[in-house]
Design an enzyme around this catalytic site. Structure first.
Site, PDB file in Angstrom:
ATOM      1  N   HIS A 127      36.929 -40.186  20.786  1.00 51.96           N
ATOM      2  CA  HIS A 127      36.587 -41.595  21.027  1.00 51.96           C
ATOM      3  C   HIS A 127      36.302 -41.870  22.499  1.00 51.96           C
ATOM      4  CE1 HIS A 127      40.923 -41.604  21.998  1.00 51.96           C
ATOM      5  NE2 HIS A 127      40.646 -42.634  22.781  1.00 51.96           N
ATOM      6  N   HIS A 142      46.386 -48.359  32.053  1.00 56.62           N
ATOM      7  CA  HIS A 142      46.990 -48.256  30.716  1.00 56.62           C
ATOM      8  C   HIS A 142      47.793 -46.973  30.585  1.00 56.62           C
ATOM      9  CE1 HIS A 142      43.518 -45.692  30.000  1.00 56.62           C
ATOM     10  NE2 HIS A 142      43.768 -45.527  28.727  1.00 56.62           N
TER      11      HIS A 142
HETATM   12  O1  LIG Z   1      45.007 -41.124  20.799  1.00 56.09           O
HETATM   13  C1  LIG Z   1      45.134 -41.019  22.017  1.00 56.09           C
HETATM   14  O2  LIG Z   1      45.299 -39.934  22.523  1.00 56.09           O
HETATM   15  C2  LIG Z   1      45.114 -42.215  22.955  1.00 56.09           C
HETATM   16  C3  LIG Z   1      44.335 -43.365  22.437  1.00 56.09           C
HETATM   17  C4  LIG Z   1      44.112 -44.519  23.405  1.00 56.09           C
HETATM   18  C5  LIG Z   1      44.812 -45.721  23.263  1.00 56.09           C
HETATM   19  C6  LIG Z   1      44.595 -46.782  24.118  1.00 56.09           C
HETATM   20  C7  LIG Z   1      43.662 -46.701  25.155  1.00 56.09           C
HETATM   21  C8  LIG Z   1      42.947 -45.519  25.330  1.00 56.09           C
HETATM   22  O3  LIG Z   1      42.053 -45.365  26.361  1.00 56.09           O
HETATM   23  C9  LIG Z   1      43.162 -44.442  24.453  1.00 56.09           C
HETATM   24  O4  LIG Z   1      42.418 -43.332  24.641  1.00 56.09           O
HETATM   25 FE   LIG Z   2      41.333 -43.166  26.519  1.00 53.06          FE
END
Ligand SMILES: O=C(O)CCc1cccc(O)c1O
Ligand SMILES: [Fe+2]
EC number: 1.13.11.16
Length: 312
Positions: free
Chosen positions: A115, A179
């Site tokens: 993602h 974050h």
């Molecule tokens: O599944 C993961 O490893 C983390 C997922 C994930 C959650 C919040 C903000 C992000 O930028 C992100 O990548």
């Molecule tokens: Fe991320």
């Protein structure tokens, strides 16, 4: 040569653990404006600087920088599956140019991307294949990291390369801002977690579902006293955005990796993709930038920002 830039936060919790409807609509509106701008620009090439979250890259051989001539989405969370359309010869030319610029980038002829790469592509183009795209992965999640000045140098090399092309190029950075999602650290990890971080490619559907459920559960408590993770840091985010928008890129050379992890969260280092994108743009000449949107969104575990820029 015309270069435009967009840097966006990503968050797999968009659609899975949403904030209030007004905030969702605000972000939807910003993203549809951005998508319309991309459509009007009609890029002949997209260069996307992206992180990976232990989906394509693992500690069995963890590179700081990777360029891909072929890549396939792992389709984590609700992201699109399938290959990206990468112009192979152009990606090889860019690789040689980067290496000739004294930057030791790793090369993949078959990369899995998550993602961190695909969400922004989909949000801005509606697809993974609409435009030719060259992905460059910058280690932002798996410590230790090289210094920020190296990221700036990588970006500048890419910028010099695309400045020499006779093409409309869209440069993307995806991730950040402040974050700290629940991504494990290998230091002090139990053996099973360490094994995943070292060689956890192609997890079972059950393992992937478990991981995603953990992220969603964290999204429900993030930013409350029940959550031990570093909270969002809007002041830090706004200062960072201003640094880029005002063209004070050299300031990132002083960024202290430990300090950023402590004050803004461990995954804040995804801003390395923004640094590379802005460095690429700056290497092509003076630029104008604007902050399109910023809001700290706990439900998404994201200091959520959108910034656009272009060469003057
Ligand atoms: O599944 C993961 O490893 C983390 C997922 C994930 C959650 C919040 C903000 C992000 O930028 C992100 O990548
Ligand atoms: Fe991320």
């Amino acid at each position: 040569m015309t270069i435009k830039l967009k840097c966006l936060s990503h968050t797999p919790l968009r659609g899975l653990n949403d904030p209030g409807a007004d905030v969702v609509r605000e972000v939807d509106d910003v993203l549809s404006r951005m998508r319309a701008e991309v459509e009007a620009f009609d890029p002949e090439l997209i260069v996307v600087f992206a992180p990976d979250h232990y989906n394509g890259l693992f500690y069995d051989l963890m590179p700081q920088f990777v360029i891909a001539t072929a890549a396939e989405s792992v389709a984590d969370y609700n992201t699109l599956p399938g290959p990206l359309s990468i112009p192979k010869e152009l990606a090889m030319d860019m690789t040689r140019f980067i290496l000739d610029s004294d930057i030791d980038i790793a090369l993949s002829h078959r990369l899995q991307v998550d993602h961190g790469c695909t969400q922004t592509l989909e949000e801005l183009t509606g697809s993974l294949t609409r435009y030719p795209v060259i992905p460059i992965i910058i280690n932002s999640v798996a410590p230790p990291f090289g210094p920020y000045r190296r990221v700036r140098k990588l970006g500048e090399a890419v910028g010099r390369f695309i400045a020499g092309l006779d093409k409309r190029v869209l440069v993307l950075g995806t991730g950040g801002l402040s974050h700290e999602p629940p991504v494990p650290l290998i230091a002090d990890a139990p053996q099973e977690v360490a094994n995943f971080l070292i060689a956890g490619r192609n997890p079972t559907p059950e393992a992937r579902a478990q991981r995603q459920a953990r992220t969603i559960a964290t999204g429900k408590v993030f930013g409350t006293p029940d959550c031990p993770l570093t909270p969002l840091n809007p002041e830090w985010d706004r200062a960072f955005i201003n640094t880029l928008v005002e063209g004070r890129l050299d300031k990132v050379d002083q960024f202290d990796i430990q300090e950023i992890s402590k004050t803004a969260g461990r995954s804040t280092h995804e801003i390395r993709t923004w640094v590379a994108a802005f460095a690429a743009l700056s290497a092509a000449g003076p630029y104008a930038a604007r902050n399109d949107y910023y809001r700290p969104i706990n439900e998404w575990i994201a200091g959520y920002g959108v910034v656009s820029a272009e060469t003057l």
